[in-house]
Design an enzyme around this catalytic site. Structure first.
Site, short mmCIF file in Angstrom:
data_model
loop_
_atom_site.label_atom_id
_atom_site.label_comp_id
_atom_site.label_asym_id
_atom_site.label_seq_id
_atom_site.Cartn_x
_atom_site.Cartn_y
_atom_site.Cartn_z
N LYS A 94 30.35 35.47 45.41
CA LYS A 94 31.69 35.85 46.38
C LYS A 94 31.35 35.78 47.75
O LYS A 94 30.04 35.55 48.09
CB LYS A 94 32.19 37.33 45.93
CG LYS A 94 32.39 37.50 44.59
CD LYS A 94 33.13 38.87 44.63
CE LYS A 94 33.05 39.37 42.92
NZ LYS A 94 33.76 40.67 42.76
N TYR A 134 42.02 36.90 39.34
CA TYR A 134 42.02 38.22 38.87
C TYR A 134 43.15 38.69 38.40
O TYR A 134 43.50 39.88 38.52
CB TYR A 134 41.59 38.80 40.12
CG TYR A 134 40.25 38.86 40.50
CD1 TYR A 134 39.20 39.45 39.75
CD2 TYR A 134 39.80 38.69 42.04
CE1 TYR A 134 37.81 39.56 40.14
CE2 TYR A 134 38.40 38.61 42.08
CZ TYR A 134 37.31 39.01 41.21
OH TYR A 134 36.14 39.12 41.51
N ARG A 187 23.25 43.02 41.27
CA ARG A 187 24.04 44.10 41.92
C ARG A 187 23.15 45.37 42.31
O ARG A 187 23.17 45.90 43.48
CB ARG A 187 25.30 44.51 41.35
CG ARG A 187 26.58 43.34 41.41
CD ARG A 187 27.65 43.75 40.28
NE ARG A 187 28.73 42.74 40.19
CZ ARG A 187 29.55 42.71 39.53
NH1 ARG A 187 29.61 43.49 38.45
NH2 ARG A 187 30.55 41.87 39.59
N ASN A 197 30.32 43.45 45.82
CA ASN A 197 29.29 43.54 44.90
C ASN A 197 28.98 42.31 44.29
O ASN A 197 28.12 41.93 43.52
CB ASN A 197 29.77 44.26 43.64
CG ASN A 197 31.11 43.60 42.90
OD1 ASN A 197 31.70 42.67 43.28
ND2 ASN A 197 31.59 44.34 41.91
N HIS A 200 30.47 37.51 40.33
CA HIS A 200 31.25 37.58 39.52
C HIS A 200 30.78 36.80 38.28
O HIS A 200 30.26 35.80 38.33
CB HIS A 200 32.93 36.99 39.77
CG HIS A 200 33.52 36.52 38.72
ND1 HIS A 200 34.52 37.70 38.06
CD2 HIS A 200 33.93 35.55 37.66
CE1 HIS A 200 35.18 37.41 36.97
NE2 HIS A 200 34.48 36.12 36.75
N GLU A 211 38.36 30.92 32.86
CA GLU A 211 37.90 30.79 34.19
C GLU A 211 37.26 29.09 34.45
O GLU A 211 37.32 29.15 35.46
CB GLU A 211 36.90 32.10 34.30
CG GLU A 211 37.54 33.24 34.56
CD GLU A 211 36.89 34.51 34.45
OE1 GLU A 211 37.10 35.65 34.69
OE2 GLU A 211 35.43 34.51 34.57
#
Ligand code: IDP
Ligand code: MG
Length: 236
Positions: A94, A134, A187, A197, A200, A211
């Site tokens: 991210k 999401y 993480r 965090n 993904h 996805e």
């Protein structure tokens, strides 16, 4: 042998391997070996296979098919069987992970484990795209902020391939809340709060498929045999 017959044999071997993989929840090394063996042993049904071709000479078709299928199956075992059967997952670093310079650290963990990178690109997703990604969380209070954040900067989108990569990828990543992630996980080692965090990972086979399709065009996904594959996988 004609390339058409070879292609027919190759197609049949592929579908056998695919059939074998579809009937296993978790494709083990034994599963791959069995699939390859099943493909080879199918030379007994070669006349049916040979009917794929346009040739009118049944005998020649049978002989050519009988020769072609085992060869195709062996070639697939070497070149493509892994790629055909292996599980794939969608992993994204991210914007916080990208900005913090953690790309190489994260990729290294997947690589060293033995998983294979099959697609990668750096993109700034639109808010609409983030909302699609999401969608399952649309009713959560943090949904809007989460989508704003995901679309706020570059995301490193990847597809990783390997036996058990969906579940084990989640293990490498650690719990959603970094405070609850074990040390040694991505993480756990590299993040502190749930809102940042850094990574993904798909949470199951269905999400992984969706996805991957959302983030990548089919032609962006590579199929290749990794040099290390025969040392990473094997049964004794
Ligand atoms: P996951 O990323 O571990 O699969 P999900 O529950 O699918 O976790 O949530 C997706 C993302 O939403 C999380 O990675 C995190 O960035 C964010 N998130 C989850 N729960 C919270 C929360 O309680 N507050 C703020 N953000 C959250
Ligand atoms: Mg999730």
């Amino acid at each position: 042998m004609s390339s058409e017959i070879y292609r027919s044999a190759s197609r049949a071997a592929r579908s056998l391997l695919f059939y074998a993989s579809k009937h296993k929840h978790h494709v083990s090394s034994k599963g791959r070996t069995a699939a390859a063996a099943a493909a080879v042993s199918y030379k007994g049904t070669v006349p049916a296979l040979a009917s794929f071709t346009d040739s009118t000479n049944t005998f020649n078709r049978w002989i050519a098919g009988a020769l072609a299928l085992p060869a195709a199956a062996y070639m697939l075992q070497d070149q493509e069987a892994y790629a055909l059967q292996m599980e794939r997952t969608f992993i994204a670093i991210k914007p916080d992970g990208v900005q913090r310079g953690l790309i190489s650290d994260i990729i290294e963990r997947f690589e060293r484990k033995g998983f294979k990178l099959v697609a990668i690109k750096l993109v700034v997703p639109s808010k609409t795209f983030a909302q699609k990604h999401y969608y399952d969380l649309k009713d959560r209070p943090f949904f809007n902020g989460l989508c704003n954040f995901l679309s706020s900067g570059p995301v490193l989108a990847m597809v990783w391939e390997g036996e058990g990569v969906i579940t084990y990828g989640r293990k490498l990543i650690g719990a959603t809340d970094p405070q609850k992630s074990e040390p040694g996980t991505i993480r756990g080692d590299l993040a502190i709060v749930v809102g940042r965090n850094i990574i993904h990972g798909s949470d199951g086979p269905e999400t992984a498929k969706n996805e991957i399709n959302l983030w990548f065009k089919p032609e962006e996904l590579t199929n290749y045999t990794s040099n290390q594959e025969k040392w990473t996988y094997g049964v004794n």
